[in-house]
Design a protein around this motif. Structure first.
Motif, PDB file in Angstrom:
ATOM      1  N   ASP A 197       0.818  -1.218   0.000  1.00  0.00           N
ATOM      2  CA  ASP A 197       0.000   0.000   0.000  1.00  0.00           C
ATOM      3  C   ASP A 197       0.853   1.271   0.000  1.00  0.00           C
ATOM      4  O   ASP A 197       0.408   2.312  -0.454  1.00  0.00           O
ATOM      5  N   ASN A 240      -0.987   4.601  -4.260  1.00  0.00           N
ATOM      6  CA  ASN A 240      -0.675   5.607  -3.238  1.00  0.00           C
ATOM      7  C   ASN A 240       0.562   6.448  -3.560  1.00  0.00           C
ATOM      8  O   ASN A 240       1.038   7.196  -2.701  1.00  0.00           O
ATOM      9  N   ASN A 262       0.680   9.979  -2.571  1.00  0.00           N
ATOM     10  CA  ASN A 262       0.592  10.306  -1.129  1.00  0.00           C
ATOM     11  C   ASN A 262       1.952  10.365  -0.442  1.00  0.00           C
ATOM     12  O   ASN A 262       2.031  10.658   0.752  1.00  0.00           O
ATOM     13  N   CYS A 302       4.923  10.753   4.228  1.00  0.00           N
ATOM     14  CA  CYS A 302       3.537  10.946   3.793  1.00  0.00           C
ATOM     15  C   CYS A 302       3.242  12.431   3.606  1.00  0.00           C
ATOM     16  O   CYS A 302       3.514  13.244   4.490  1.00  0.00           O
ATOM     17  N   HIS A 337      -3.924   9.247   4.478  1.00  0.00           N
ATOM     18  CA  HIS A 337      -4.679   8.149   3.876  1.00  0.00           C
ATOM     19  C   HIS A 337      -4.579   6.938   4.808  1.00  0.00           C
ATOM     20  O   HIS A 337      -3.929   7.008   5.858  1.00  0.00           O
TER      21      HIS A 337
END
Ligand code: HEM
Length: 499
Positions: free
Chosen positions: A84, A90, A93, A368, A372
């Motif tokens: 992830d 992602n 992100n 990050c 999320h």
């Protein structure tokens, strides 16, 4: 004080720490400014720096919090959660961490594949991906084998004069020669003293950067800017290397120098790369990208060679299998070329297994930038990732997990042998359980180059040299700068093998 230390280094780190703890993420206690640095340094002193994290995984499980000096990190060794973070869904992100930028900026600038972000990175990556396809690297194999012949000659004469040789230094110098000769062509070999001078400067700058990283100077922006701790050496060295590369680009553009191989080398590929609109890189981008390949490409591959030779010297049956293959595919000292590569299957399997146990990029860090959730939105195991959180994917530990690898601490190259009929590599227990080259949009662009180069070097070393480990050494891994090396070097007796 408030803006330099309390806000960025204490409050914001505590905010991230609390956000994770509130969700039940386990971890070491939050200790402002120092975190667990003292424990880590103590473990490093006795050669257990890497195992310190393995022990914390035993204590907390496959994700937990850890204070790397002032910076809170979430260590992650769970493949499903890693997918992830690194997976394409992602990508937007996350960014590369600011401390990596501080580390490489003095020599590579910020407009390069390693640290650029967003559209700038996407454009450069699209322009350069084709250059690193196996077929396009074909013409560089002779550069790899020529440099290896020269390195073996000097290794053998050094061994005659000094008895024992530190293979780590020799392997790093060989991979620096290969990548720099592939990146800069003729000028690097023929300009008087260019090779020695540039390699020495590059290594000196890297040593200072390593020192500054170990002492947390590069990680803290305002400290990194102060004129102490070798900053002048870094600035002067970077200028010298940059001037050399600018000259190499100008010479290639004006036809004064060419590649060292029959086809295109990395500099040609950089000069010829175009984007969707048919536009090329600027000279400054070419310089920064070429130097990025040299920095990202030599120490990693040098460390791969060092660890592989260590494993070879400690596993007689592996040496025997490699010799059998090399003498069959490359008889009587045949120099490997691109056509031999597919047949060197034991050599390849040994390299993959070495990358499992001793991944040169022992961890991958992401910061990050957009909150999320990872691990599924409704699942009990899901984790909310707040902005500013720093995630460390710890490859060294991931590659040694018992539930993903049978006999994880054993060096078993056979687990990588291709199917004799289909030619396919065995399937992994999880696609994110093995990440020596990372994964996703920011995976290693140079991995094909690295494997090709390592196959050439390793096959030739096995073919032409006998190695014996100097007894009584402690061989343990340690993070130095951005790669995992041996803590004290790797000393061996080396002799010419009769072929
Ligand atoms: C055994 C050798 C190598 C290993 C283990 C290795 C490993 C890695 C890893 C793990 C990353 C991802 C880093 C991150 O996301 O923070 C990476 C990125 C990168 N590597 Fe390698 N690498 C190797 C050799 C090379 C070579 C030979 C080159 C160049 C010819 C190279 C060029 C790069 C570049 C430019 C990036 C940044 C890619 C991007 O972000 O788009 N690497 N490498």
């Amino acid at each position: 004080m408030k803006w330099l230390i309390i806000n960025p280094l204490i409050r914001s780190q505590k905010r991230v720490y609390d956000a994770f703890r509130a969700q039940g993420v386990p971890g070491e206690p939050f200790i402002p400014l120092v975190g667990q640095l003292w424990h880590m340094n103590e473990a490093n002193k006795i050669g257990r720096g890497m195992d310190y994290i393995v022990d914390l995984v035993q204590k907390h499980g496959s994700y937990f919090l850890f204070g790397f000096g002032p910076l809170t990190r979430m260590i992650l060794v769970e493949p499903e959660l890693i997918s992830d973070v690194l997976g394409r869904s992602n990508t937007a992100n996350y960014e590369k961490p600011p401390d990596l930028i501080n580390i490489v900026k003095p020599i590579l600038g910020i407009h390069n594949l390693l640290v650029s972000e967003g559209d700038e990175h996407d454009r450069a990556r699209k322009m350069l991906n084709p250059a690193f396809h196996f077929v396009n690297l074909r013409s560089m194999v002779p550069i790899m084998s020529n440099e290896t012949v020269k390195a073996i000659d000097s290794l053998l004469s050094l061994a005659l004069s000094t008895n024992e040789v530190n293979l780590e230094i020799q392997m790093n110098s060989l991979t620096l020669s290969i990548i720099a000769s592939s990146a800069f062509g003729q000028g690097f070999e023929t300009t008087p003293h260019a090779k020695e001078s540039i390699c020495t400067t590059f290594n000196k700058v890297k040593d200072v950067i390593e020192y500054r990283t170990l002492h947390m100077i590069n990680q803290i922006k305002f400290l990194a800017e102060l004129p102490f701790w070798g900053k002048k050496i870094v600035d002067d060295g970077a200028k010298k290397v940059n001037d050399f590369v600018d000259q190499a680009i100008a010479d290639r553009r004006s036809g004064k120098s060419t590649s060292l191989c029959a086809g295109q080398d990395i500099l040609d590929l950089l000069l010829n790369a175009v984007d969707d609109k048919g536009e090329s890189f600027s000279d400054q981008q070419i310089r920064d990208e070429a130097l990025t390949f040299v920095l990202a490409g030599h120490e990693t591959t040098g460390n791969l060679m060092t660890w592989t030779l260590y494993l070879l010297m400690t596993h007689a049956e592996v040496l025997e299998a490699c010799r059998e293959e090399v003498d069959r595919i490359l008889p009587n000292g045949t120099i490997p070329d691109f056509e031999h590569m597919a047949d060197l299957q034991v050599i390849e399997a040994v390299l993959y297994e070495s990358l499992r146990l001793y991944p040169p990029a022992a961890f991958i860090v992401r910061q990050c930038i957009k909150e999320h959730t990872i691990g599924g939105t409704n699942d009990k195991s899901s984790i909310f990732i707040p902005v500013g959180a720093m995630i460390v994917i710890h490859n060294y530990t991931l590659h040694r997990r018992e539930d993903y690898w049978s006999c994880p601490l054993e060096f078993d190259y056979k687990r990588w042998m291709r199917d004799p009929v289909s030619g396919l590599k065995p399937k992994l227990t999880h696609p994110y359980a093995y990440l020596p080259f990372a994964s996703g949009t920011r995976n290693c662009i140079g991995q094909n180059f690295a494997i090709l180069e390592a196959k050439v070097m390793f096959a030739m070393l096995v073919q032409r040299c006998n190695f014996k480990l100097v007894p009584g050494q402690q061989i343990v891994p340690e993070m130095k700068g951005i790669t995992m090396k041996t803590k004290y070097g790797l000393f061996a007796y080396v002799e010419k093998r009769e072929i």
